[in-house]
Write an enzyme that holds these catalytic residues in place. Structure first.
Site, PDB file in Angstrom:
ATOM      1  N   HIS A 168      -7.121  -4.689  -1.162  1.00 26.69           N
ATOM      2  CA  HIS A 168      -6.567  -6.264  -1.389  1.00 26.69           C
ATOM      3  C   HIS A 168      -6.830  -6.909  -2.373  1.00 26.69           C
ATOM      4  O   HIS A 168      -6.983  -7.978  -2.713  1.00 26.69           O
ATOM      5  CB  HIS A 168      -6.297  -7.192  -0.113  1.00 26.69           C
ATOM      6  CG  HIS A 168      -5.948  -6.382   1.044  1.00 26.69           C
ATOM      7  ND1 HIS A 168      -6.800  -5.575   1.806  1.00 26.69           N
ATOM      8  CD2 HIS A 168      -4.607  -5.989   1.573  1.00 26.69           C
ATOM      9  CE1 HIS A 168      -6.241  -5.232   3.033  1.00 26.69           C
ATOM     10  NE2 HIS A 168      -4.902  -5.291   2.688  1.00 26.69           N
ATOM     11  N   HIS A 185       0.981  -1.186   0.130  1.00 27.88           N
ATOM     12  CA  HIS A 185       0.108   0.017  -0.008  1.00 27.88           C
ATOM     13  C   HIS A 185       1.055   1.368   0.051  1.00 27.88           C
ATOM     14  O   HIS A 185       0.446   2.308   0.212  1.00 27.88           O
ATOM     15  CB  HIS A 185      -0.877   0.010   1.150  1.00 27.88           C
ATOM     16  CG  HIS A 185      -1.714  -1.303   1.205  1.00 27.88           C
ATOM     17  ND1 HIS A 185      -2.630  -1.766   0.463  1.00 27.88           N
ATOM     18  CD2 HIS A 185      -1.668  -2.153   2.555  1.00 27.88           C
ATOM     19  CE1 HIS A 185      -3.196  -2.846   0.864  1.00 27.88           C
ATOM     20  NE2 HIS A 185      -2.526  -3.097   1.898  1.00 27.88           N
TER      21      HIS A 185
END
Lengths: 331, 331
Positions: A219, A57
């Site tokens: 995700h 991320h």
């Protein structure tokens, strides 16, 4: 697999080495861990502020280490929670005796491991408090999550609690600021393409050539619907309207907006989305006090974006506008 | 085509609207043009510093408008030079009577149109000087270019000349600083994938599943060779060694390095590349005074990276380290 990578099993390790090599005066790595902390941690007289979660991320979370934001960030393997042991080490390394606030994104592994780490640290007389960010309005309960997922709104939590801690706030006060942001921030995202994890080397989910997914998680967790390709304006409208429907702001409210890129989408497209987001906010009688456009909370190489809106009062404006000096955010 | 876009022919126009909507206090658009300038341009008592070029390289150039960097940036259509008329309007809008420096990337269209614009502005008694950036060591003469292409090193030119102008330097002094950076900066890039322009909607060039291109330009212009997929370390080595062979630094020299993303590559991978770049610089006896890692000079959604090395003396350190406040770069 088209990635700049060596052995995929070294991905996170080498990424962290590359970060330390880039910012040797800013961050240091705790020996034998995937934890980065401020080079001067713990900072005397200040509540420690830490976060962490699976990698993939970036710049979240380690990019936000520095004056006015995070003292430490624990990286797990890609899309995998850091261990409780490493989280505990981070908490202890960032405690100067004033206690430590953990900013947790709402994923089951993260929540569980941060809980365990807090118990471990408390046994060693470190005072620990926690806030759990759950800003994603798309779905209740998802892969990896009970309740709502924590996504890009987390960065505003980092910023506000970091500023409060830098300003000498007590652990209780810093935590209260975190809760206040969480009460006022909402996000929704979408994907044009799947991300590809380095270990697997292929797409996490299939999207057709003319298909996109709305409400996607960071995700690649399922969203609310798959639909045909939409224009940038339609995407901006769908995301912003869903966010506003949930946040339910009053006419004249001040807000901070974020158009966040998922990692593979160029900045030019994010500005095209922002154009429409600002038009919608304006039409709704909201005042954009600050607009962020860029890659803040990504999902590897996924193409797509998310829209975040946070209602801000004078206190939050002061904290979100306060000086900050980190690799990924400065002002 | 997987892009966040409305009508592709509105791409640049809507991107600029989205930028102004994000930063209304920082930038304004000159009516009827694709030129953004500082909202307070022209800045009294200061040499104006402007740049421009085809769109698709964001945050280049408009992201660097602000205190200590650019006063104006002209956007052409994607990968297309801005017109001489618009460049002339920009130059005039940024002249406070102290003259204007144009930072030009070495592409034939840009050079020609900036030349014409300078002639036009000079007829209206605006003093204009120019520096042409040609930092790409990959190839001599390329599609769109005689000599070497101007790529990511341009950002260091923007930064140094912007700081010199902010410090009250004369037009001649500001230009000299630009030449000094150009003399000391070298770059080489590579692509994992082609970029896709919004108008065409398909890949600009074909790369096989296991193929990459070394020495690529920022518009997908041909590089030095196509080769099988390489590891991140091999890519870092190839680019850095070529850059250093051309720059030929002395043992103990201080340098600024940039690992620049091409737009579609996630930050995590850039850090993996930076890890090796720093190792190579260290092995060569060079001192990294500052390391930049991120998307500075992109090529739409192309996956890949470039490596830039700039030799710095005390003067350049002061200028590159000076305060700057722009959307894309702050310190």
């Amino acid at each position: 697999m088209k990635k700049l990578v060596n052995d995929p099993s070294d991905y996170v390790d080498e990424m962290l080495e590359g970060m330390v090599a880039a910012y040797p005066d800013r961050v240091r790595r705790l020996d034998g861990t995937k934890v980065l902390v401020r080079s001067d941690a713990p900072v005397d007289g200040k509540v420690g502020v830490v976060s962490g979660g699976g990698s993939g991320h970036e710049p979240t979370h380690a990019g936000y280490i520095g004056d006015g934001m995070l003292d430490g960030a624990a990286a797990g393997e890609v899309f995998t929670s850091p261990t409780a042991d490493e989280l505990n080490e981070m908490v202890r390394a960032c405690d100067a005796g004033e206690g430590v606030l953990c900013v947790v994104k709402n994923y089951e592994g993260d929540v569980m491991n941060f809980d365990t780490a807090a118990e471990m640290a408390e046994m060693e007389d470190v005072e620990v408090a926690q806030v759990v960010v759950n800003d994603d309005v798309a779905v209740e309960d998802s892969l990896y999550t009970s309740g709502r997922r924590g996504v890009c709104g987390t960065i505003l939590v980092h910023k506000a609690v970091g500023a409060k801690a830098a300003d000498g706030g007590s652990l209780e006060e810093v935590q209260a600021v975190g809760e206040k942001v969480i009460d006022n921030v909402r996000t929704m995202g979408m994907a044009l393409t799947s991300c590809i994890t380095p270990e697997k080397g292929e797409e996490t989910f299939d999207l057709g050539e003319d298909e996109i997914e709305l409400g996607i998680g960071i995700h690649g967790e399922p969203g609310t619907e798959r639909t045909e390709m939409m224009t940038a304006d339609e995407v901006a409208e769908h995301l912003t309207e869903n966010v506003l429907a949930d946040l339910d702001p009053d006419d004249g409210d001040d807000v901070v907006s974020i158009v966040n890129g998922m990692g593979g989408t160029p900045l030019s497209e994010l500005f095209i989305v922002n154009r429409k987001v600002q038009e919608i906010l304006d039409d709704r009688g909201l005042e954009t006090w600050d607009a962020w456009v860029g890659d803040y909370m990504t999902s590897l190489d996924m193409m797509g974006c998310s829209v975040t809106v946070c209602r801000v009062d004078d206190e939050l404006k002061e904290l979100l506008g306060a000086a900050v000096d980190t690799p990924a955010l400065k002002r």
